[in-house]
Scaffold this motif. Structure first.
Motif, short mmCIF file in Angstrom:
data_model
loop_
_atom_site.label_atom_id
_atom_site.label_comp_id
_atom_site.label_asym_id
_atom_site.label_seq_id
_atom_site.Cartn_x
_atom_site.Cartn_y
_atom_site.Cartn_z
N CYS A 30 30.57 -96.21 -15.99
CA CYS A 30 30.75 -95.30 -17.10
C CYS A 30 32.07 -95.62 -17.77
CB CYS A 30 30.74 -93.86 -16.61
SG CYS A 30 31.07 -92.64 -17.90
N SER A 31 32.04 -95.74 -19.09
CA SER A 31 33.25 -95.94 -19.88
C SER A 31 33.29 -94.94 -21.02
CB SER A 31 33.28 -97.36 -20.46
OG SER A 31 33.40 -98.32 -19.44
N GLN A 32 34.50 -94.52 -21.39
CA GLN A 32 34.62 -93.57 -22.48
C GLN A 32 35.80 -93.91 -23.38
OE1 GLN A 32 37.18 -90.80 -22.53
NE2 GLN A 32 37.90 -90.77 -20.43
N ASP A 39 40.69 -87.00 -19.80
CA ASP A 39 41.11 -87.25 -18.42
C ASP A 39 40.04 -86.89 -17.41
OD1 ASP A 39 44.51 -86.32 -19.15
OD2 ASP A 39 43.68 -88.31 -18.82
N ARG A 40 39.22 -85.89 -17.73
CA ARG A 40 38.23 -85.44 -16.77
C ARG A 40 36.94 -86.22 -16.92
NH1 ARG A 40 39.00 -78.86 -17.47
NH2 ARG A 40 41.19 -78.79 -16.80
N SER A 75 36.49 -86.23 -11.36
CA SER A 75 37.84 -86.77 -11.31
C SER A 75 38.63 -86.19 -12.48
CB SER A 75 37.78 -88.30 -11.42
OG SER A 75 39.06 -88.83 -11.62
N PHE A 76 39.83 -85.68 -12.18
CA PHE A 76 40.64 -85.11 -13.24
C PHE A 76 41.71 -86.08 -13.74
CE2 PHE A 76 38.08 -81.75 -13.21
CZ PHE A 76 38.47 -80.51 -12.71
N ARG A 87 37.74 -94.51 -9.75
CA ARG A 87 38.28 -94.26 -11.08
C ARG A 87 39.28 -95.38 -11.35
NH1 ARG A 87 39.31 -89.45 -14.24
NH2 ARG A 87 39.62 -90.29 -16.36
N GLN A 88 38.81 -96.42 -12.01
CA GLN A 88 39.61 -97.62 -12.18
C GLN A 88 40.69 -97.45 -13.24
OE1 GLN A 88 36.27 -97.34 -12.41
NE2 GLN A 88 35.19 -99.16 -11.70
N ALA A 89 40.44 -96.57 -14.17
CA ALA A 89 41.37 -96.32 -15.27
C ALA A 89 40.96 -94.99 -15.88
CB ALA A 89 41.30 -97.44 -16.31
N GLN A 90 41.77 -94.50 -16.80
CA GLN A 90 41.41 -93.24 -17.43
C GLN A 90 40.02 -93.33 -18.06
OE1 GLN A 90 42.59 -92.29 -21.32
NE2 GLN A 90 43.17 -90.19 -20.88
N ALA A 91 39.70 -94.49 -18.58
CA ALA A 91 38.46 -94.63 -19.34
C ALA A 91 37.26 -95.03 -18.50
CB ALA A 91 38.66 -95.64 -20.47
#
Lengths: 114, 112
Positions: free
Chosen positions: A23-25, A30-31, A49-50, A68-72
């Protein structure tokens, strides 16, 4: 362009295989969340994940893990897939702030485990 | 744990008829959200209700939050074929985890 993307969109795999859903955003949220949808059962939370260092189990986390590899980016893994994990999987994001905010869902990944 | 029950599970109406779906929580909610999922699509946020007794309208859609904050409803007036889909409520009962508990949804079909 879609704000929340999921890959793959469809996947057929065999029992015992390891599989990762990604999943990428681009919303800057952050959440992030992973849900599972089964016919007649609604949406059930797997993990959330927050931020990058904050990972929490949802109501049905057994058999799943996340990264959670990164915020995105927020990935869901099935270490050893089983047929009852056949379902539609959604990733979602939301803003930080007091209380729950609107969640933005990706298009979903349809997973079939044979 | 918290449970959110939604009825009916299915509703089939003739175009132009009204439709209502109800959501009931086993615990008092801080707020409740409503989502719509079109066939083959993903859930899309409709609205959030926070206050006891709150009523909000979006064109033909009316959302209510009960006085005790344990139930909510979505009413659609004069349904159209574009209203087809599954409507979910999602309750938040407080706490810093901000987790939503989704109802199982009501699938609305509209006969033109």
């Amino acid at each position: 362009d879609a704000d929340v993307t999921q890959t793959p969109r469809n996947r057929i795999t065999k029992t015992g295989k390891r599989i990762m859903l990604e999943c990428s955003q681009t919303k800057g949220h952050d959440r992030m969340y992973w849900y599972r949808q089964d016919p007649g059962l609604g949406l059930r939370l797997i993990y959330y994940s927050f931020d990058v260092k904050d990972i929490n189990k949802g109501e049905i986390s057994d058999g799943y893990s996340v990264s959670r590899q990164a915020q995105a980016k927020f990935s869901l893994s099935l270490e050893s897939a089983i047929p009852n994990q056949t379902a539609l999987y959604f990733c979602a994001t939301s803003e930080v702030g007091q209380g729950p905010h609107e969640q933005f869902f990706g298009p979903g990944t349809r997973l079939t485990v044979l | 744990g918290q449970q959110v029950m939604q009825i009916p599970q299915y509703q089939h109406v003739q175009e132009g008829e009204d439709f209502t779906t109800y959501c009931n929580s086993s615990t008092t909610l801080s707020n409740i959200q409503w989502y719509k999922q079109r066939p083959g699509g993903h859930p899309v946020f409709l609205i959030q209700l926070v206050k006891s007794g709150e009523v909000k309208k979006q064109k033909r859609l009316t959302f209510q939050f009960g006085e005790a904050k344990k139930n909510s409803s979505l009413h659609i007036t004069a349904t159209q074929t574009t209203d087809v889909g599954t409507y979910f409520c999602a309750g938040y009962s407080g706490g810093s985890n901000y987790k939503l508990t989704f109802g199982k949804g009501t699938l609305l079909t509209v006969n033109p």
